[in-house]
Design an enzyme around this catalytic site. Structure first.
Site, PDB file in Angstrom:
ATOM      1  N   LYS A  10     -25.668 -52.793  20.523  1.00 42.35           N
ATOM      2  CA  LYS A  10     -24.245 -52.696  20.868  1.00 42.35           C
ATOM      3  C   LYS A  10     -24.072 -52.605  22.372  1.00 42.35           C
ATOM      4  O   LYS A  10     -24.959 -52.181  23.104  1.00 42.35           O
ATOM      5  CB  LYS A  10     -23.617 -51.455  20.199  1.00 42.35           C
ATOM      6  CG  LYS A  10     -23.658 -51.488  18.686  1.00 42.35           C
ATOM      7  CD  LYS A  10     -22.786 -52.587  18.159  1.00 42.35           C
ATOM      8  CE  LYS A  10     -22.819 -52.629  16.640  1.00 42.35           C
ATOM      9  NZ  LYS A  10     -22.122 -53.773  16.121  1.00 42.35           N
ATOM     10  N   CYS A  11     -22.897 -52.979  22.816  1.00 44.85           N
ATOM     11  CA  CYS A  11     -22.511 -52.960  24.208  1.00 44.85           C
ATOM     12  C   CYS A  11     -22.742 -51.556  24.783  1.00 44.85           C
ATOM     13  O   CYS A  11     -22.451 -50.578  24.101  1.00 44.85           O
ATOM     14  CB  CYS A  11     -21.045 -53.345  24.321  1.00 44.85           C
ATOM     15  SG  CYS A  11     -20.538 -53.751  25.979  1.00 44.85           S
ATOM     16  N   PRO A  12     -23.310 -51.434  25.958  1.00 45.67           N
ATOM     17  CA  PRO A  12     -23.609 -52.424  26.987  1.00 45.67           C
ATOM     18  C   PRO A  12     -25.034 -52.955  26.956  1.00 45.67           C
ATOM     19  O   PRO A  12     -25.427 -53.681  27.860  1.00 45.67           O
ATOM     20  CB  PRO A  12     -23.358 -51.652  28.272  1.00 45.67           C
ATOM     21  CG  PRO A  12     -23.884 -50.278  27.969  1.00 45.67           C
ATOM     22  CD  PRO A  12     -23.494 -50.060  26.505  1.00 45.67           C
TER      23      PRO A  12
END
Length: 76
Positions: A10-12
């Site tokens: 998942k981001c980042p």
């Protein structure tokens, strides 16, 4: 071609790992990045614009987004 499978991250993390992988490449080398985080569809192209590298292809199939990135030569 270097492959970077970031599925499930998942981001980042996809952007951070893509940046690190691009940094390790030589000009002209190609990096294929595979992500499943929908935000990567925005964040990775933004990263490429920032670094000056070349987005040669971007594909989305089901929940997977793949990017083909060519490492640019440094500015003269």
């Amino acid at each position: 071609m270097t492959e970077l499978d970031l599925s499930g991250l998942k981001c980042p993390l996809p952007v951070l790992r893509t940046r690190k992988a691009l940094h390790a490449l030589q000009p002209g080398d190609v990096l294929r990045v595979v992500c499943t985080d929908p935000l990567a569809g925005i964040d990775v192209p933004n990263l490429i614009r920032e670094t000056g590298d070349i987005l040669e292809d971007q594909q989305q199939e089901n929940a997977t987004i793949s990017f083909l990135i060519r490492k640019a030569s440094p500015p003269a």
